[in-house]
Enzyme design. Sequence first.
Site, PDB file in Angstrom:
ATOM      1  N   ALA A 292     -16.942  10.409  17.109  1.00  0.00           N
ATOM      2  CA  ALA A 292     -17.643  10.199  15.840  1.00  0.00           C
ATOM      3  C   ALA A 292     -16.619  10.166  14.720  1.00  0.00           C
ATOM      4  O   ALA A 292     -15.463  10.572  14.907  1.00  0.00           O
ATOM      5  CB  ALA A 292     -18.667  11.303  15.589  1.00  0.00           C
ATOM      6  N   LYS A 293     -17.015   9.681  13.580  1.00  0.00           N
ATOM      7  CA  LYS A 293     -16.165   9.723  12.390  1.00  0.00           C
ATOM      8  C   LYS A 293     -17.061   9.509  11.187  1.00  0.00           C
ATOM      9  O   LYS A 293     -18.054   8.780  11.252  1.00  0.00           O
ATOM     10  CB  LYS A 293     -15.106   8.632  12.435  1.00  0.00           C
TER      11      LYS A 293
END
Length: 439
Positions: free
Chosen positions: A121-122
């Site tokens: 994720a980011k």
Amino acid sequence: MASQHRSTTTREATAASAASETALETARRQLDRVAAQLDIDDAVIERLSHPRAVHEVTVPLERDDGSVEVFTGYRAQHDSVRGPYKGGLRYHPDVTRDECVGLSMWMTWKCAVMDLPFGGAKGGIVVDPKSLSDGETERLTRRFAQEIRDVIGPNTDIPAPDMGTDPQAMAWLMDAYSMQEGETIPGVVTGKPPVIGGSYGREEAPGRSVAIVTRESCDYYDYPLAETTVAVQGFGSVGANAARLLEEWGATIVAVSDVNGGVYDPDGIDVSAIPSHDEEPEAVTRFATDLDEGDDVSRISNSDLLELDVDVLVPAAVGNVITADNADAIAADIVVEGANGPTTFAADTILEERGVHVIPDILANAGGVTVSYFEWLQDINRRQWSLERVNEELDAEMKTAWNALKNHVERRDVTWRDAAYAVALDRIGDSHEMRGLWP
């Protein structure tokens, strides 16, 4: 040094790839390149080319003067077949949806390379953190936590510090989330201060892993550290910690830089005498300015630093600094990627043809997510580890991952990046095959 030549055909083929290549474009090109070499279901590759979800939110902030400004925030969640989403949260004016998606893909590969039970994720907010007071940063962080509260959690998606954020921001995010949940939940984020459940050694971990991988690379290619010269672009947490450790282990650090430029001394720089950018912004520039006229040290630009005749180059600042325009001029034999995505796809091809060994970011700077995993375990068990244990465990995990890639490089005669992606995709592909496509 590696050969400086490559074919005109390759030059023409790569000329169209500009330095502005996005993280998403690079990530997809890297995925397609390695997928063609592996026996992985096309459906899995197609699935991995896209994020599971991208959450876009608006974050209103009351400024100190009473005015209200609205910022845009993102959280990209790529793949969770191996465990909860995991990835950083950055505050930067250039944050975009595609950047978050591309970086979330790299996090998926990074976790798989390290064999961690996480997916990628980011996230980020489109804001210049330097324009915010401490109070404004706190209010922005707490409101963003509320906006994304339904899609994060210790078993769902676990943010961590990134560009423009720090342990204090993670403390605010954890507190805001916990207040809404009605109980203290330290595992919702990693990179927190140790006093509230953070892990010792987490802040230094990405730089430490860069140093460990540099040490292993030099040993593999028969470069004794005591005879090895290193240039480090970027003297933030990653670059400074990597440089200091490598100096401690015997390497000669001949150049370092910050956003405004750097310093170069062929006989070596005492990097322990220079504060990191996090400790004292633009300290490298001031160090160069304060030099006595007799000192054998010269000012150098960031672009010139990349082209120094050194054994090891560590680009540890920002992405897309090694491109088709300067890849021919890279004089180092080994490039260890400290930043995320410092080498464009086109530049990678040029360096490969020239025989320059590029150790990819998804291995080199994976110390951050690895110690984040340690922190997550400590939070679950409510038992904190000592700094000595954290560093010992990190060293062991990095060497295990290095050896897995080394075996693949030797067996398949591929680049280190291709080996990293192959190891990651094998693990992710097997997981998708075992779990199947729901429903």
